[in-house]
Design an enzyme around this catalytic site. Structure first.
Site, PDB file in Angstrom:
ATOM      1  N   GLU A 128       0.804  -1.219   0.000  1.00 48.18           N
ATOM      2  CA  GLU A 128       0.000   0.000   0.000  1.00 48.18           C
ATOM      3  C   GLU A 128       0.836   1.268   0.000  1.00 48.18           C
ATOM      4  O   GLU A 128       0.415   2.304  -0.525  1.00 48.18           O
ATOM      5  CB  GLU A 128      -0.963   0.005   1.188  1.00 48.18           C
ATOM      6  CG  GLU A 128      -2.115  -0.989   1.070  1.00 48.18           C
ATOM      7  CD  GLU A 128      -1.781  -2.378   1.605  1.00 48.18           C
ATOM      8  OE1 GLU A 128      -0.588  -2.652   1.890  1.00 48.18           O
ATOM      9  OE2 GLU A 128      -2.720  -3.195   1.734  1.00 48.18           O
ATOM     10  N   PHE A 168     -11.817  -7.393  13.364  1.00 42.64           N
ATOM     11  CA  PHE A 168     -10.732  -7.862  12.511  1.00 42.64           C
ATOM     12  C   PHE A 168     -10.353  -6.769  11.501  1.00 42.64           C
ATOM     13  O   PHE A 168     -11.218  -6.185  10.867  1.00 42.64           O
ATOM     14  CB  PHE A 168     -11.144  -9.144  11.770  1.00 42.64           C
ATOM     15  CG  PHE A 168     -10.076  -9.636  10.831  1.00 42.64           C
ATOM     16  CD1 PHE A 168      -8.839 -10.053  11.320  1.00 42.64           C
ATOM     17  CD2 PHE A 168     -10.291  -9.653   9.464  1.00 42.64           C
ATOM     18  CE1 PHE A 168      -7.846 -10.486  10.451  1.00 42.64           C
ATOM     19  CE2 PHE A 168      -9.300 -10.091   8.598  1.00 42.64           C
ATOM     20  CZ  PHE A 168      -8.073 -10.506   9.086  1.00 42.64           C
ATOM     21  N   GLN A 169      -9.072  -6.525  11.382  1.00 44.50           N
ATOM     22  CA  GLN A 169      -8.527  -5.489  10.495  1.00 44.50           C
ATOM     23  C   GLN A 169      -9.139  -4.117  10.764  1.00 44.50           C
ATOM     24  O   GLN A 169      -9.342  -3.320   9.856  1.00 44.50           O
ATOM     25  CB  GLN A 169      -8.683  -5.884   9.023  1.00 44.50           C
ATOM     26  CG  GLN A 169      -7.792  -7.077   8.667  1.00 44.50           C
ATOM     27  CD  GLN A 169      -7.600  -7.279   7.174  1.00 44.50           C
ATOM     28  OE1 GLN A 169      -8.475  -6.971   6.376  1.00 44.50           O
ATOM     29  NE2 GLN A 169      -6.446  -7.823   6.796  1.00 44.50           N
ATOM     30  N   LYS A 189     -17.692  -0.503   5.704  1.00 47.40           N
ATOM     31  CA  LYS A 189     -18.170  -1.430   4.684  1.00 47.40           C
ATOM     32  C   LYS A 189     -19.681  -1.332   4.483  1.00 47.40           C
ATOM     33  O   LYS A 189     -20.167  -1.439   3.350  1.00 47.40           O
ATOM     34  CB  LYS A 189     -17.776  -2.861   5.064  1.00 47.40           C
ATOM     35  CG  LYS A 189     -17.928  -3.840   3.911  1.00 47.40           C
ATOM     36  CD  LYS A 189     -17.310  -5.193   4.220  1.00 47.40           C
ATOM     37  CE  LYS A 189     -17.434  -6.122   3.011  1.00 47.40           C
ATOM     38  NZ  LYS A 189     -16.879  -7.465   3.295  1.00 47.40           N
ATOM     39  N   MET A 214      24.554   8.126   2.126  1.00 47.26           N
ATOM     40  CA  MET A 214      24.455   9.379   2.871  1.00 47.26           C
ATOM     41  C   MET A 214      24.741   9.134   4.352  1.00 47.26           C
ATOM     42  O   MET A 214      25.373   9.948   5.019  1.00 47.26           O
ATOM     43  CB  MET A 214      23.076  10.016   2.666  1.00 47.26           C
ATOM     44  CG  MET A 214      22.994  11.464   3.097  1.00 47.26           C
ATOM     45  SD  MET A 214      24.205  12.523   2.267  1.00 47.26           S
ATOM     46  CE  MET A 214      23.251  13.160   0.895  1.00 47.26           C
TER      47      MET A 214
END
Lengths: 172, 598
Positions: free
Chosen positions: B59, B121-122, B171, B494
């Site tokens: 993502e 969940f999630q 949802k 760096m």
């Protein structure tokens, strides 16, 4: 009013915001995320239809920091108006304190005498306790609490500052 | 008519309403990754053809890809991720877009409204987590708000100072019918960014410019964000007045690198002439830059003798770091137009003789050739990273193809900024503010989606590239011929450079141990791998890479010990630059105060 130690001053900032979930978190998050102080904070809906709330924040900083706080607040999408009441002109700032004093005998009588001098209201009483209600400038409530503490067990609940400009000036 | 009435009686499901609103907002591509909470959206996507979906492999990459898309097109990028880990993975990308003012709308799935707060969940508190990571965010709790929120989100993302906006979508809201409303033309109830500059401030700025003897234009990403017209106006202003111009890392391309008035990038790894001119100017005209700490060096020594004009779209940038004399709030393009018109109508160009004398001074600084490097040309010589970038620049320019450059973060990023000449805005995408390793590959992917026929090159380091290497899979799936040009010095360069200069050459954990074989890696992802190990291979590998119509990883082995110069050490001022390992301008020691700076 405004103390100016180290070039810092106290600022009372009023903000008119959409009355929606999370808006207070945005304001508080801005202060904590950018390291600004919050000395006191109040919030409640103020429009007749409850669509907008007024947040009053008392904060400290140099003039540049206060300007920065206002500018950062201005970036928040649900904010309508911002006013630095302490810089914009005379204003009234008031706080409400509920002070419980648990004491018997002479200290209890002394508590009553002090309350009378401060014109505090007694809103609850038992044989060994009072709850005083006191409204005024924060300094007045500070002074009252300082006098009450030695008299017994004290519990304090304060509203934080609500403030508004004097005269016809508004941020509606 | 009847159909419409029926439509009104039986509104479509939330997911369909969402897509309709996205279409109305001009969305053509979504970068995303599916999951349980967003299945209704994926189902709706499946049943239409107007919006294309690019399936990323992580993502974070979806957000960077949308950034690349937005920066190369000027449109709002669109991201779709699921709830919980989908949203938390996107956070780095969101902060990246916030810091660099990139317009994005990120749709996140959420558990159904009745489960919010139950540790479902999630589930994650996405609006809570992304509040400081976005310009604004929304949780849609009522179906009747859905379409309005989508329109508003796009408006907030692209207007004023652009930025990322999250819409959290439970949802059940996606499944339940929702009414559609079109975007309103009404002004927003509270958010009204000021774009038109104040005429009095323009007049004050013009007066300062007119009487300046050593003026400098210091311009940033604000000009890029204001659209190509703003860059064109900058060119006009420079031509009209002869004022030298330096760009920030974010602002490269606003003035063509080939323009003689261009001083190069300024700041920590900017050119000597740009930094000295900033230090010595009498009037500084900052347009769309924010006095970033990488730019200013030590603040109490920053351009001590100048009057400062600061034009910015964001009032909070003004007087945040540097106190200025003339603040101008507004859109960079409108401000440039107003300045130019006023200068022309008043004949307020600065005095020619003064400008000529100022240029003589600048030319003497230029003679230091602060970007110079020595590439040994004996056969088998190790490649200097600067040389690799210069050859890449020259060979792509000769190819005549429209070229977009993205980078990861580190030494290679600075060498790209210093040695690749950008002639146009919107062709350079780098993570400036947040400094996100792993930005370049997904950003290049987003650019290539927007510009399928262009040459899109990610100038990378071998450490950064591994942070989002999984996107090679996305390149393969969509046949995106992105070129990954790795300056491989086997160090987090760096970090290594700072350890050498500030920490007694104790190279703690900065060696890139156990690197993959990048050629085989490219092949395993259905791409083409190439390698150059000496200066003899370099041009051949670059030309082969440019010719290839597939995704390429070109692994360029470069000098491991090379440092980025010139450099303003931490806590030093613009006139205290290190020009190179052997060319100390001043014997600047890094102070303890400087050590704490990042």
């Amino acid at each position: 009013m405004s103390d100016t130690t180290n070039g810092q001053r106290t600022a009372t900032i009023s903000v008119l915001v959409d009355n929606e979930a999370g808006v207070l978190a945005r304001v508080i998050g801005l202060f904590s995320g950018r390291g600004y102080n919050i000395d006191s904070l109040t919030v409640a809906p103020v429009d007749a239809d409850l669509s907008r709330s007024r947040i009053t924040v008392v904060t400290r900083g140099t003039d540049l920091v206060i300007e920065q706080i206002k500018a950062q607040l201005g970036r928040l999408v649900p904010i309508h108006k911002i006013a630095d009441l302490s810089a914009d002109g005379p204003h009234v700032a008031r706080e409400l304190g509920l002070i419980k004093v648990i004491a018997r005998g002479e200290p209890r009588v002394e508590a009553l005498r002090i309350a009378d001098a401060f014109r505090a209201k007694i809103v609850d009483t038992t044989i060994e306790s009072f709850v005083f209600e006191l409204t005024g400038a924060s300094e007045k409530i500070d002074a009252f609490i300082d006098l009450m503490r030695p008299l017994g067990t004290t519990e304090i609940s304060r509203s934080g500052v609500a403030a508004i400009a004097r005269g016809t000036r508004t941020i509606i | 008519m009847n159909a419409e009435m029926n439509h009104a009686e039986t509104p479509a499901a939330g997911a369909q309403v969402l897509l309709r609103a996205l279409k109305e907002q001009g969305v053509e591509v979504i970068f995303g990754y599916p999951g349980g909470a967003v299945l209704p959206i994926y189902d709706a996507l499946f049943q239409q053809n107007a919006i294309r979906h690019i399936l990323v492999r992580h993502e974070q990459a979806a957000v960077h890809a949308a950034e690349g898309y937005a920066r190369s097109t000027g449109k709002v990028g669109c991201v779709l991720v699921t709830s919980g880990p989908g949203a938390t993975n996107a956070v780095t990308g969101l902060v990246d877009a916030l810091m660099d003012s990139i317009p994005l709308v990120c749709l996140t799935g959420q558990v159904p409204t009745h489960l919010i707060g139950n540790d479902a969940f999630q589930e994650a508190d996405t609006v809570g987590i992304t509040r400081p990571a976005t310009k604004h965010n929304y949780l849609v709790k009522r179906s009747e708000d859905l379409a309005r929120v989508v329109h508003e989100a796009f408006y907030v993302a692209r207007s004023g100072r652009p930025g990322p906006v999250v819409i959290d979508l439970p949802k059940d809201i996606l499944i339940k019918p929702a009414p559609y409303v079109e975007a309103t033309r009404e002004p927003h109830r509270s958010y009204r960014p000021q774009t038109e500059p104040d005429a009095a401030q323009i007049d004050r700025a013009v007066a300062l410019i007119q009487h300046s003897r050593r003026p400098i234009l210091y311009t940033g990403g604000g000009i890029i964000n204001a659209g190509p017209e703003a860059s064109a106006l900058l060119r006009e202003l420079v031509a009209e007045t002869g004022i030298p111009c330096t760009n920030t890392l974010m602002g490269l391309g606003a003035l063509p690198a080939s323009d003689p008035h261009f001083l190069g990038m300024l700041g920590m790894h900017g050119t000597y002439e740009a930094n000295m001119a900033m230090h010595g100017c009498d009037v500084m005209i900052n347009i769309g830059a924010r006095f970033d700490d990488r730019v200013t060096g030590r603040l109490n020594a920053f351009s001590p003798h100048s009057k400062k004009i600061h034009a910015d779209i964001d009032a909070s940038n003004i007087n945040k770091v540097v106190t200025v004399d003339v603040p101008i709030l507004g859109d960079a393009g409108l401000i440039l137009r107003a300045l130019l018109e006023r200068i022309r109508s008043l004949n307020a160009q600065p005095d020619r003789a003064s400008i000529t004398a100022w240029w003589r001074q600048i030319d003497s600084w230029r003679e230091k050739r602060s970007l110079a490097f020595v590439q040994p040309d004996a056969p088998g010589s190790i490649i200097k990273p600067q040389h690799a970038v210069r050859r890449l620049f020259e060979l792509t320019r000769q190819s005549g193809r429209e070229t977009f450059i993205t980078t990861e973060v580190g030494q290679h990023q600075m060498w790209a900024a210093q040695h690749f000449g950008f002639e146009r805005p919107n062709h350079w995408m780098t993570s400036g503010g947040l400094g996100t390793m792993g930005y370049g590959l997904p950003a290049a992917m987003g650019v290539q989606v927007a510009k399928p026929d262009a040459l899109v090159i990610d100038i990378a380091g071998e450490a950064s590239i591994l942070m989002n290497i999984q996107e090679m899979g996305t390149l393969a799936q969509y046949r995106l011929p992105v070129k990954v040009f790795i300056l491989n010095n086997q160090y987090m360069g760096m970090v290594r450079q700072w350890q050498e200069l500030l920490h007694g050459s104790r190279y703690s954990e900065s060696y890139s141990e156990a690197l993959p074989d990048f050629v085989k890696l490219a092949e395993s992802f259905h791409g083409v791998g190439m390698r150059a190990t000496s200066v003899d291979d370099l041009d051949r590998v670059i030309l082969e890479m440019l010719k290839c119509d597939r995704a390429v990883i070109a692994d360029i082995a470069v000098d491991q010990g090379e440092n980025v110069y010139p450099m303003i050490p931490s806590g030093a001022a613009h006139n205290e630059m290190l020009l190179g390992p052997d060319r100390h301008h001043n014997n600047t020691e890094v102070t303890n105060a400087g050590m704490v700076l990042v």
